[in-house]
Design an enzyme around this catalytic site. Sequence first.
Site, PDB file in Angstrom:
ATOM      1  CG  ASP A   1     -12.386   2.075   4.826  1.00 40.55           C
ATOM      2  OD1 ASP A   1     -11.849   2.882   5.607  1.00 40.55           O
ATOM      3  OD2 ASP A   1     -12.147   2.045   3.605  1.00 40.55           O
TER       4      ASP A   1
ATOM      5  NE  ARG B   1     -10.230   9.143   7.593  1.00 41.03           N
ATOM      6  CZ  ARG B   1      -9.337   8.457   6.870  1.00 41.03           C
ATOM      7  NH1 ARG B   1      -9.652   7.280   6.369  1.00 41.03           N
ATOM      8  NH2 ARG B   1      -8.134   8.949   6.657  1.00 41.03           N
TER       9      ARG B   1
ATOM     10  CB  SER C   1      -8.934   3.876   6.346  1.00 43.65           C
ATOM     11  OG  SER C   1      -9.331   3.805   4.999  1.00 43.65           O
TER      12      SER C   1
ATOM     13  CG  HIS D   1      -1.746   1.281   1.302  1.00 46.75           C
ATOM     14  ND1 HIS D   1      -2.936   1.417   0.620  1.00 46.75           N
ATOM     15  CD2 HIS D   1      -1.544   2.470   1.943  1.00 46.75           C
ATOM     16  CE1 HIS D   1      -3.436   2.615   0.849  1.00 46.75           C
ATOM     17  NE2 HIS D   1      -2.611   3.284   1.644  1.00 46.75           N
TER      18      HIS D   1
ATOM     19  CE  LYS E   1      -9.065   0.595   1.892  1.00 45.51           C
ATOM     20  NZ  LYS E   1      -9.443   1.701   2.781  1.00 45.51           N
TER      21      LYS E   1
END
Length: 448
Positions: free
Chosen positions: A163, A170, A185, A84, A189
């Site tokens: 989420d 947010r 978040s 990520h 995931k």
Amino acid sequence: MLSIPDLIKKKRDGGELTDQEIKTFIDSVTKKTIQQCQTGAMLMAIWQKGMADRETQTLTKEMMSSGEVMSWPKEWAGLMVDKHSTGGVGDKVSLVLAPALAACGCKVPMISGRGLAHTGGTLDKLESIPGFNISQSGAQIQEIMSSVGCCIVGQTEALVPADRVLYALRDATSTVDSLPLIAGSIISKKGAESLSALVLDVKFGRAALYKDLDSAKELAQLLVSVGNGLGMRTGAVLSSMDATIGRCVGNSLEVIESLETLKGNGPDDLMELVTTLGGLLLVMTGVVADQSEGRRKISEAVIGGAALSKFQAMMERQGVANQTARSLCSAHTDYYSILRRSEHQRELEAPADGVVQDVDGLTLAEVLHKLGAGRSRAGEAVNHSVGAELLVSLGQKVQKGVPWLRLHYEDPSPTPEQILRLQNVLTLGTNNNKQTEMLVKETLLPPR
């Protein structure tokens, strides 16, 4: 049991929520039994007062468990990996890394996102390829993983539904930069992917969410801690995000640069990130003994063509016509016979003689965003053909009048103010010894 208003008040006043109270909050969000204003109030309370490590861990676990959690065949145990990035300009790493890892024997169920604000999105890049389908069911993902070893898809409706609600609010409540909410978040995931190992590319610098190394490191340490707390071996790389990654920014252009990289012609900075992140994952899964061997193995997969073959197979399995995928991956490709080319191109010229000292990636991305390369809100369409190619690199000596940037745009044309902003992206100096700095500044390894 405290009511939702009581939970908000407790957090607002600086109290620590119990595991059960956090579960109650996330269950209410998932089942939509909480008012939107109450969810927003809780997000603001968390933003203001923060969360203890235990609270963040529980928040992430409950978000992960709010929907479907993927399961994989037993023989894939230890090989499930993903990465990520916290967002960047020209960040096309996933397009090269996922097939490279698959070529090294890993399984990569990469669930990616779309671009928002000035940062690009992996899904938007891939959708510039005709036929590429980022929407795949759980069964389809299993099949692609079995036959190819990697896929790049969007988040399914069943995956981490809490989420999806919190992420949208947010943005609306200006709580995007809350560390516990960021960690929840991202890691929820990835936890729902049932990974063996996760590597995080945490950016810092002018074009990143966090501008300095220390604040980015604080986020990285939290993400690593929460990821390991869920049972994933989690590590992080801290990398600079001032200029661009590679020379191309914009969806179709970044696909072209990714394909060129998979054909062995990649820019050094992109390859640095791909081999560093991939090498770290190979170490964490036990495929190699150390990072040096891991980097070498990833590099060989890219330069030798094995990663390109995986990328072609992934395209075909995700809806791209066989002839199209084969053409894109051939040695001598006319990319614009397949990918959309913008109606107009314009080259900007160097205003003086000098050495390239800096390229302002943030300003470049902001102008391209306004020209249609990005979106201001979820659901907006992007123009895949809009983008820019850097024709120079840091440390390069240039002469006045030599083109340094090729802008790809459609109607309306860029305004004089936008052209001036683009010209100011380039900084020239007299230092002939300017060297391209390494992007990766630090690596955080998970505990053994």
